[in-house]
Design a protein around this motif. Structure first.
Motif, mmCIF file in Angstrom:
data_model
loop_
_atom_site.group_PDB
_atom_site.id
_atom_site.type_symbol
_atom_site.label_atom_id
_atom_site.label_comp_id
_atom_site.label_asym_id
_atom_site.label_seq_id
_atom_site.Cartn_x
_atom_site.Cartn_y
_atom_site.Cartn_z
ATOM 1 N N THR A 26 0.841 -1.188 0.000
ATOM 2 C CA THR A 26 0.000 0.000 0.000
ATOM 3 C C THR A 26 0.878 1.241 0.000
ATOM 4 N N THR A 27 0.263 2.373 -0.199
ATOM 5 C CA THR A 27 0.985 3.639 -0.198
ATOM 6 C C THR A 27 0.820 4.330 1.150
ATOM 7 N N TYR A 28 1.921 4.815 1.663
ATOM 8 C CA TYR A 28 1.976 5.639 2.859
ATOM 9 C C TYR A 28 2.601 6.973 2.450
ATOM 10 N N VAL A 29 2.652 7.892 3.374
ATOM 11 C CA VAL A 29 3.431 9.108 3.188
ATOM 12 C C VAL A 29 4.383 9.182 4.367
ATOM 13 N N VAL A 30 5.660 9.302 4.061
ATOM 14 C CA VAL A 30 6.672 9.414 5.112
ATOM 15 C C VAL A 30 7.199 10.843 5.111
ATOM 16 N N GLY A 31 7.427 11.369 6.301
ATOM 17 C CA GLY A 31 7.911 12.739 6.425
ATOM 18 C C GLY A 31 9.141 12.815 7.300
ATOM 19 N N PHE A 32 9.999 13.757 6.953
ATOM 20 C CA PHE A 32 11.220 13.998 7.718
ATOM 21 C C PHE A 32 11.233 15.457 8.164
ATOM 22 N N PHE A 33 11.368 15.657 9.473
ATOM 23 C CA PHE A 33 11.470 17.001 10.029
ATOM 24 C C PHE A 33 12.931 17.421 10.053
ATOM 25 N N HIS A 34 13.166 18.654 9.608
ATOM 26 C CA HIS A 34 14.499 19.249 9.646
ATOM 27 C C HIS A 34 14.441 20.507 10.506
ATOM 28 N N ARG A 35 15.594 20.928 10.995
ATOM 29 C CA ARG A 35 15.651 22.199 11.699
ATOM 30 C C ARG A 35 15.179 23.297 10.755
ATOM 31 N N GLY A 36 14.298 24.133 11.252
ATOM 32 C CA GLY A 36 13.800 25.244 10.450
ATOM 33 C C GLY A 36 14.621 26.499 10.682
ATOM 34 N N PRO A 37 14.291 27.576 9.970
ATOM 35 C CA PRO A 37 15.049 28.824 10.097
ATOM 36 C C PRO A 37 14.956 29.437 11.507
ATOM 37 N N ASN A 38 13.910 29.105 12.255
ATOM 38 C CA ASN A 38 13.740 29.643 13.615
ATOM 39 C C ASN A 38 14.011 28.596 14.691
ATOM 40 N N TRP A 39 14.723 27.529 14.342
ATOM 41 C CA TRP A 39 15.013 26.474 15.317
ATOM 42 C C TRP A 39 16.025 26.972 16.342
ATOM 43 N N THR A 40 15.806 26.569 17.570
ATOM 44 C CA THR A 40 16.771 26.845 18.632
ATOM 45 C C THR A 40 16.702 25.706 19.637
ATOM 46 N N ALA A 41 17.831 25.410 20.242
ATOM 47 C CA ALA A 41 17.863 24.386 21.288
ATOM 48 C C ALA A 41 17.432 24.977 22.631
ATOM 49 N N ARG A 42 17.390 26.294 22.698
ATOM 50 C CA ARG A 42 17.018 26.966 23.941
ATOM 51 C C ARG A 42 15.556 26.684 24.274
ATOM 52 N N GLU A 43 15.296 26.316 25.524
ATOM 53 C CA GLU A 43 13.930 26.030 25.963
ATOM 54 C C GLU A 43 13.368 27.259 26.664
ATOM 55 N N THR A 44 12.236 27.721 26.140
ATOM 56 C CA THR A 44 11.559 28.890 26.709
ATOM 57 C C THR A 44 10.081 28.538 26.863
ATOM 58 N N ASP A 45 9.324 29.444 27.460
ATOM 59 C CA ASP A 45 7.874 29.229 27.546
ATOM 60 C C ASP A 45 7.286 29.078 26.150
ATOM 61 N N GLU A 46 7.761 29.891 25.201
ATOM 62 C CA GLU A 46 7.239 29.820 23.841
ATOM 63 C C GLU A 46 7.595 28.496 23.160
ATOM 64 N N THR A 47 8.847 28.037 23.294
ATOM 65 C CA THR A 47 9.219 26.770 22.645
ATOM 66 C C THR A 47 8.468 25.594 23.272
ATOM 67 N N ARG A 48 8.234 25.654 24.592
ATOM 68 C CA ARG A 48 7.446 24.589 25.244
ATOM 69 C C ARG A 48 6.008 24.600 24.729
ATOM 70 N N ARG A 49 5.416 25.790 24.570
ATOM 71 C CA ARG A 49 4.048 25.916 24.046
ATOM 72 C C ARG A 49 3.976 25.372 22.612
ATOM 73 N N ILE A 50 4.956 25.711 21.799
ATOM 74 C CA ILE A 50 4.990 25.226 20.412
ATOM 75 C C ILE A 50 5.116 23.702 20.396
ATOM 76 N N GLN A 51 5.989 23.159 21.232
ATOM 77 C CA GLN A 51 6.183 21.699 21.269
ATOM 78 C C GLN A 51 4.924 20.989 21.751
#
Length: 131
Positions: A26-51
């Motif tokens: 059968t057919t599936y769709v596979v996706g790969f996530f890459h770091r985006g232009p606004n990616w950061t390893a820093r954890e903030t209230d905003e990054t936690r909300r987004i996650q």
């Protein structure tokens, strides 16, 4: 006579051993996530909300039977994670992911591909929490 029956049985087993297994595909769709232009390893209230919104989107798609599995890669590289949809088209997967908070915020980008593989991919449901 026993010898003849034994030879016939061995011949049948040999034929069965040579017959390749057939898989339903059968057919599936596979996706790969890459770091985006606004990616950061820093954890903030905003990054936690987004996650949290990112994971809520996965739960919604999984509950609807469209998302089979998703998860991060653990090597902390540019390639952040992957997912597999039970869908027939990349366009449909893209529409479903358009509202994902991590993509909208530019923390991640998503590369999607049609994938032809054995039918029946599934993930066992979560086990109840221990008392």
């Amino acid at each position: 006579m026993k010898c003849l029956l034994s030879l016939a049985a061995v011949a049948c087993l040999a034929l069965l051993a040579e017959t390749p297994a057939k898989y339903e595909m059968t057919t599936y769709v596979v996706g790969f996530f890459h770091r985006g232009p606004n990616w950061t390893a820093r954890e903030t209230d905003e990054t936690r909300r987004i996650q949290e919104g990112h994971l809520a989107n996965f739960r919604k798609l999984a509950d609807a039977g469209r998302l089979i599995v998703a998860g991060p890669f653990s090597d902390n590289g540019e390639l952040r994670g992957m997912l597999i949809f039970k869908l027939d088209s990349v366009d449909e997967a893209r529409r479903l992911m358009d509202a994902d908070p991590a993509l909208k915020a530019g923390r991640l980008t998503l590369e999607l591909h049609p994938w032809f593989a054995a039918a029946g991919l599934r993930v066992d449901p979560p086990k109840p929490a221990a008392p």
